[in-house]
Design a protein around this motif. Structure first.
Motif, PDB file in Angstrom:
ATOM      1  N   HIS A 228      -6.812  -1.281   5.093  1.00 22.72           N
ATOM      2  CA  HIS A 228      -7.043   0.001   5.770  1.00 22.72           C
ATOM      3  C   HIS A 228      -7.390   1.115   4.788  1.00 22.72           C
ATOM      4  O   HIS A 228      -8.165   2.020   5.124  1.00 22.72           O
ATOM      5  N   HIS A 229      -6.810   1.083   3.590  1.00 20.28           N
ATOM      6  CA  HIS A 229      -6.940   2.216   2.671  1.00 20.28           C
ATOM      7  C   HIS A 229      -7.570   1.855   1.345  1.00 20.28           C
ATOM      8  O   HIS A 229      -7.584   2.661   0.413  1.00 20.28           O
TER       9      HIS A 229
ATOM     10  N   CYS B  49      -5.734  -2.841   0.005  1.00 16.41           N
ATOM     11  CA  CYS B  49      -5.236  -2.645   1.375  1.00 16.41           C
ATOM     12  C   CYS B  49      -6.435  -2.675   2.322  1.00 16.41           C
ATOM     13  O   CYS B  49      -7.443  -2.023   2.049  1.00 16.41           O
TER      14      CYS B  49
ATOM     15  N   CYS C 292       1.951   2.864   5.915  1.00 12.32           N
ATOM     16  CA  CYS C 292       1.130   1.659   5.871  1.00 12.32           C
ATOM     17  C   CYS C 292       1.973   0.485   5.336  1.00 12.32           C
ATOM     18  O   CYS C 292       2.493  -0.308   6.105  1.00 12.32           O
TER      19      CYS C 292
ATOM     20  N   CYS D 213       0.852  -1.192   0.000  1.00 17.57           N
ATOM     21  CA  CYS D 213       0.000   0.000   0.000  1.00 17.57           C
ATOM     22  C   CYS D 213       0.892   1.249   0.000  1.00 17.57           C
ATOM     23  O   CYS D 213       1.812   1.357   0.816  1.00 17.57           O
TER      24      CYS D 213
HETATM   25 ZN   LIG Z   1      -2.752   0.842   3.439  1.00 13.51          ZN
END
Ligand SMILES: [Zn+2]
Length: 491
Positions: A321-322, A319, A291, A286
């Motif tokens: 988280h993102h 990813c 990250c 990512c």
């Molecule tokens: Zn990420």
């Protein structure tokens, strides 16, 4: 109630140990007084009778088992006789490993990248010496100080490089016309895209990892140990070395073309290279600062290819988280794009071999551990390579040159595993048995200095000099005497 049970166990352990110790002492006392004891307890040569020796060995085993009752030790007695039996590779290559290898390299020079026959410039006197520079490759995950399995792979790479160089120079010296053999070097590629322990996570059965290169400080924590070892081996062998990381590997000029082939054939190759998930394990970390997570097996990757003539493939990575992030690939992709990519071991193995087969300027020989020999390579490397050659014509008539270094095995025949060592408690017994130096170069160096590595280097040199020995395993017990104690075995 629980406390009572515990106390009984401990008491039993202690009394068992005391009993085992008494039994052994009873057997050893007459031995200790042999020069004074009754003649009837000895044989004519002064040794205890066979049955008594058996009882002593049995008593030693019993005491070891009871010595630390919650972590019993098992004795592994042997007669110290070393055999190097023939069979398979040991039989076929018992006289010479280097000669057939050089002949195979010369054969490659008669073929172009797509397998057509070409007329190569011949060495004077039709010497069987290759013209192109030779690179001996090995890899390492820098996740701890190298253990003796890794040291053996490195020593084997330098020893083979040295043997090839010396053989070519000897052949050239016998020629009527002056001829300069090509240079030989070792290249070590660090897998800095390996996952850092404790940095990964699993969500809904999908694994995410953070690699060494994306974890500050992790990649450099151990690389000094590797450079120390490589510098010494280079000095002793007179063979130069270079190092590379995964971004160098993915910057190879052939990479866009090879990735295009892999992605186009991802459904077939995914099943071949990852039987568990059936997907191509291509990853990209990512890009969000701080990250660096990458989905380990490429199971969520999406591939979108525009139709010819301007074929571009967009890989969408995910990813947790993102969200999604993309990377666009084409046959004209510069290294700045491809160097972001990562792959699992079988995919790297295939890409590496393809790139080596396409290189008509240098020869590449891979040295790796014998745990990769056999079904692994046949299934995950040679079959995909044969299909690639049939489909594209590339690499036709050629196969990778791979040498397998002997495995270091424990008492049960299992390989001495670095990841088990890294995991706490995996090899507690090695410290007790005085073999911890075999599990860590740093421990070996602190105890023996560079002499510890010199012993491994000397031992591996014996194997290359007598190639029967590279087609077998070596046990921790064998190497303890050679490497830790600095004494050899008769053989
Ligand atoms: Zn990420």
């Amino acid at each position: 109630m629980t406390e009572d049970t515990s106390r009984v166990d401990v008491t039993s352990g202690i009394s068992g140990r005391a009993s085992a110790a008494r039994d052994l002492i009873a057997l050893l006392t007459p031995l200790a007084n042999l020069d004074e004891g009754p003649v009837s307890s000895r044989q004519s040569d002064g040794n205890p009778p066979f049955s008594e020796r058996c009882r002593i060995l049995s008593a030693i085993e019993s005491l070891l088992l009871a010595l630390v009752p919650d972590q019993p030790l098992y004795a592994a007695f042997h007669d110290g006789k070393v055999h190097d039996p023939l069979g398979g590779g040991a039989y076929a290559f018992r006289e010479d490993l280097v000669g057939p290898l050089l002949a195979a390299l010369v054969h490659d020079e008669d073929l172009s990248a797509d397998g057509d026959s070409i007329s190569r410039p011949k060495a004077p006197d039709a010497l069987d010496i290759p013209n192109r520079p030779i690179v001996i490759h090995a890899g390492a995950q820098p996740n701890n100080s190298p253990h003796c399995g890794t040291l053996i792979v490195f020593c084997y790479a330098f020893a083979v490089a040295q043997a090839i160089r010396d053989r070519m120079h000897a052949m050239a010296a016998g020629a009527k016309v002056a001829f300069q053999p090509p240079p030989v070097r070792v290249e070590i590629t660090f897998v800095d895209t390996a996952p850092v322990s404790g940095e990964g996570l699993e969500i809904n059965g999908v694994h995410y990892q953070r690699s060494y290169r994306d974890t500050p400080g992790a990649a450099t924590a151990w690389t000094g140990d590797y450079h120390e070892v490589l510098t010494l081996l280079s000095r002793w062998s007179g063979v130069p070395f270079t190092t590379a990381v995964q971004s160098d590997f993915f910057s190879n000029a052939a990479m866009p073309q090879l990735l295009d082939y892999l992605i186009t054939n991802r459904h077939t190759l995914g099943r071949q290279l990852s039987p568990k998930h059936g997907t191509l394990a291509l990853r990209a970390a990512c890009p969000v600062p701080g990250c660096g997570l990458a989905e380990k097996h490429g199971r969520l990757n999406q591939y979108d290819t525009t139709p010819p003539p301007s074929t571009t493939t967009t890989i969408t990575f995910y990813c947790p988280h993102h969200g999604p992030h993309t990377l666009a690939l084409s046959n004209a992709s510069p290294p700045a794009v491809t160097r972001r990519l990562e792959a699992n071991a079988p995919t790297r193995n295939l890409l590496r071999s393809m790139a080596h087969l396409l290189d008509t300027t240098r020869h590449h020989i891979r040295v790796t551990g014998a745990d990769y020999a056999g079904s692994y390579q046949e299934t995950m490397l040679y079959r995909p390579l044969a299909e690639w050659a049939a489909a594209t014509g590339l690499g036709r008539g050629r196969t990778p040159h791979i040498l397998y270094a002997p495995l270091v095995v424990d008492w049960s025949g299992a390989k001495l595993s670095k990841s088990l060592y890294v995991r706490e408690g995996g090899y507690d017994g090695m410290e007790l048995l005085g073999t911890e130096g075999l599990a860590s170069w740093r421990v070996l160096r602190d105890a023996e200095g560079e002499e510890g590595l010199r012993r491994v280097w000397g031992e591996v040199g014996r194997w290359v000099g007598d190639p029967r020995r590279v087609f077998r395993c070596f046990s921790v017990e064998y190497l303890r005497r050679v490497v830790v104690e600095g004494r050899g075995w008769e053989g």
